[in-house]
Design a protein around this motif. Structure first.
Motif, PDB file in Angstrom:
ATOM      1  N   GLU A  79      23.730 -22.628  11.938  1.00  0.00           N
ATOM      2  CA  GLU A  79      22.940 -21.451  12.304  1.00  0.00           C
ATOM      3  C   GLU A  79      23.567 -20.711  13.488  1.00  0.00           C
ATOM      4  N   CYS A  80      24.138 -21.491  14.414  1.00  0.00           N
ATOM      5  CA  CYS A  80      24.793 -20.904  15.581  1.00  0.00           C
ATOM      6  C   CYS A  80      26.008 -20.075  15.161  1.00  0.00           C
ATOM      7  N   GLU A  81      26.853 -20.640  14.304  1.00  0.00           N
ATOM      8  CA  GLU A  81      28.050 -19.928  13.855  1.00  0.00           C
ATOM      9  C   GLU A  81      27.694 -18.767  12.939  1.00  0.00           C
ATOM     10  N   HIS A  82      26.593 -18.858  12.231  1.00  0.00           N
ATOM     11  CA  HIS A  82      26.143 -17.766  11.370  1.00  0.00           C
ATOM     12  C   HIS A  82      25.750 -16.530  12.194  1.00  0.00           C
ATOM     13  N   GLY A  84      27.235 -15.678  14.923  1.00  0.00           N
ATOM     14  CA  GLY A  84      28.415 -15.186  15.631  1.00  0.00           C
ATOM     15  C   GLY A  84      28.611 -15.797  17.003  1.00  0.00           C
ATOM     16  N   ARG A  85      28.001 -16.928  17.236  1.00  0.00           N
ATOM     17  CA  ARG A  85      28.133 -17.613  18.523  1.00  0.00           C
ATOM     18  C   ARG A  85      28.970 -18.873  18.345  1.00  0.00           C
ATOM     19  N   ASN A  86      29.257 -19.570  19.434  1.00  0.00           N
ATOM     20  CA  ASN A  86      30.098 -20.776  19.410  1.00  0.00           C
ATOM     21  C   ASN A  86      29.251 -22.020  19.619  1.00  0.00           C
ATOM     22  N   TRP A  87      29.558 -23.068  18.854  1.00  0.00           N
ATOM     23  CA  TRP A  87      28.869 -24.350  18.996  1.00  0.00           C
ATOM     24  C   TRP A  87      29.760 -25.283  19.802  1.00  0.00           C
ATOM     25  N   SER A  88      29.256 -25.776  20.941  1.00  0.00           N
ATOM     26  CA  SER A  88      30.025 -26.662  21.800  1.00  0.00           C
ATOM     27  C   SER A  88      29.058 -27.527  22.606  1.00  0.00           C
ATOM     28  N   ASP A  89      29.393 -28.807  22.745  1.00  0.00           N
ATOM     29  CA  ASP A  89      28.559 -29.753  23.514  1.00  0.00           C
ATOM     30  C   ASP A  89      27.120 -29.801  23.008  1.00  0.00           C
ATOM     31  N   ARG A  90      26.959 -29.738  21.685  1.00  0.00           N
ATOM     32  CA  ARG A  90      25.653 -29.776  21.018  1.00  0.00           C
ATOM     33  C   ARG A  90      24.723 -28.655  21.492  1.00  0.00           C
ATOM     34  N   LYS A  91      25.338 -27.530  21.863  1.00  0.00           N
ATOM     35  CA  LYS A  91      24.577 -26.339  22.253  1.00  0.00           C
ATOM     36  C   LYS A  91      25.222 -25.110  21.640  1.00  0.00           C
ATOM     37  N   CYS A  92      24.422 -24.103  21.438  1.00  0.00           N
ATOM     38  CA  CYS A  92      24.914 -22.830  20.923  1.00  0.00           C
ATOM     39  C   CYS A  92      25.174 -21.906  22.106  1.00  0.00           C
ATOM     40  N   TRP A  93      26.419 -21.432  22.218  1.00  0.00           N
ATOM     41  CA  TRP A  93      26.817 -20.608  23.363  1.00  0.00           C
ATOM     42  C   TRP A  93      27.062 -19.163  22.937  1.00  0.00           C
TER      43      TRP A  93
END
Length: 101
Positions: A79-82, A84-93
């Protein structure tokens, strides 16, 4: 009797009363010198503390400053990548977060 004492004191006062002689005493010169030394130091300290506030507000006004922030309501990487954001450290940035938001 009071008037007689004041008249004699007026007569014995020195005639050389210059304003500059009264102003330029040792203590006044020391106070003025201290003031002229302390004033620029305090001005520089104040400006160095206020300068980051002015630059930050200028960047915020122009809209050119972006900060990364995590989006707490997105818990899934897909959902995070959908969005247009980045997924890192189990969080959406979100890399393009505007501080005025």
């Amino acid at each position: 009797m009071l008037f007689s004492n004041s008249r004699t004191s007026l007569k014995t006062r020195p005639k050389n009363n210059k304003i500059g002689a009264v102003f330029w005493t040792n203590s006044n010169v020391i106070l003025l010198t201290g003031y002229l030394i302390i004033l620029p130091i305090c001005t520089l300290i104040t400006l160095s503390l206020l300068l980051p506030l002015f630059t930050a507000s200028l960047f915020a006004i122009t809209g050119n400053s972006y900060h990364s922030t995590s989006i707490p309501w997105i818990d899934d990487a897909s959902e995070c990548e959908h969005t247009g954001r980045n997924w890192s450290d189990r969080k959406c940035w979100d890399d393009k977060h505007n501080p005025l938001f």
